[in-house]
Design a protein around this motif. Structure first.
Motif, PDB file in Angstrom:
ATOM      1  N   CYS A 162      59.401 100.425  36.310  1.00 50.80           N
ATOM      2  CA  CYS A 162      58.304 100.985  34.966  1.00 50.80           C
ATOM      3  C   CYS A 162      59.550 102.094  34.593  1.00 50.80           C
ATOM      4  O   CYS A 162      60.989 102.585  34.677  1.00 50.80           O
ATOM      5  N   CYS A 165      58.944 106.172  35.306  1.00 54.57           N
ATOM      6  CA  CYS A 165      59.323 106.289  36.972  1.00 54.57           C
ATOM      7  C   CYS A 165      60.007 105.946  37.742  1.00 54.57           C
ATOM      8  O   CYS A 165      60.119 105.834  39.038  1.00 54.57           O
ATOM      9  N   LEU A 169      57.236  97.502  38.596  1.00 55.89           N
ATOM     10  CA  LEU A 169      55.422  97.181  37.768  1.00 55.89           C
ATOM     11  C   LEU A 169      54.841  95.583  38.247  1.00 55.89           C
ATOM     12  O   LEU A 169      55.199  94.607  38.463  1.00 55.89           O
ATOM     13  N   HIS A 174      49.970  99.024  35.778  1.00 59.28           N
ATOM     14  CA  HIS A 174      50.503  99.985  36.959  1.00 59.28           C
ATOM     15  C   HIS A 174      50.186 101.900  36.556  1.00 59.28           C
ATOM     16  O   HIS A 174      49.920 101.808  35.403  1.00 59.28           O
ATOM     17  N   CYS A 176      50.989 105.093  36.562  1.00 56.96           N
ATOM     18  CA  CYS A 176      52.258 105.515  36.729  1.00 56.96           C
ATOM     19  C   CYS A 176      52.377 106.872  37.040  1.00 56.96           C
ATOM     20  O   CYS A 176      51.958 107.592  35.864  1.00 56.96           O
TER      21      CYS A 176
END
Length: 188
Positions: A162, A165, A169, A174, A176
């Motif tokens: 990602c 973060c 993924l 996802h 986050c």
């Protein structure tokens, strides 16, 4: 039961590889010499640490002993082939050891099976009768560098991180933690 130590002094191949789809991969290290092949299972993080430590060990050997070691993997040693099948796991790796054999100018990788007991440090890179099963592989500096580079490729071949973060993924989406429950809109 007696301890089994699989020793590969001049392996034809020592590679990291996976079985399964990204997000559900199982990681293996596989050593082959002549007709003998040994596979051990380990965690992705263990593969990453081993590759990183091999690179650091080669740098330290170069600095300390002024050894002429390759900085790049020779083209002939680049291995992109899959693991040999069937992949029959000898054991799951718990402890890893790494060393330099100055006499043979080889990197020594030792992988020890997971145990329930507290492991005495002296068992690593030793041939004692007591202790967990082990896989011990001797690698030339060029082969060690080739192993580390392939291990990095295998690790990076999984799910994309990602951008916020750095967590992997998933294909299904996802959540986050850096978005605090909000989604960015495309309308600006």
């Amino acid at each position: 039961m007696a301890r089994v130590i699989h020793v590969f002094r001049q392996p034809d191949r020592f590679v990291a590889g996976t079985v399964g789809e990204p997000g559900e991969r199982t990681f293996y290290l596989q050593a082959s010499e002549d007709v003998r092949t040994v596979s051990v299972q380990l965690e992705k993080q263990q593969v990453s640490v081993l590759a990183e430590r091999i690179g650091a060990l080669l740098e330290e050997v170069q600095r300390r002993f002024h050894a002429d070691l390759p900085n790049q993997t020779p083209e002939a040693l680049v291995d992109t082939e899959p693991l040999q099948v069937p992949v029959d796991e000898e054991f799951r790796v718990g402890t890893m050891g790494l060393g330099w054999d100055a006499e043979t100018e080889a990197v020594v990788v030792e992988l020890l099976a997971v145990t329930d007991e507290e492991l005495d440090e002296s068992v690593v890179l030793d041939d004692t009768e007591e202790g967990p099963d082990a896989l011990r592989v001797f690698l030339s500096p060029a082969h060690a560098r080739a192993f580390a580079e392939r291990a990095e490729r295998v690790i990076n071949a999984g799910r994309k991180p990602c951008p916020l973060c750095a967590e992997p993924l998933d294909p299904n989406g996802h959540i986050c933690p850096r978005q605090n429950g909000y989604r960015r809109s495309e309308e600006v």
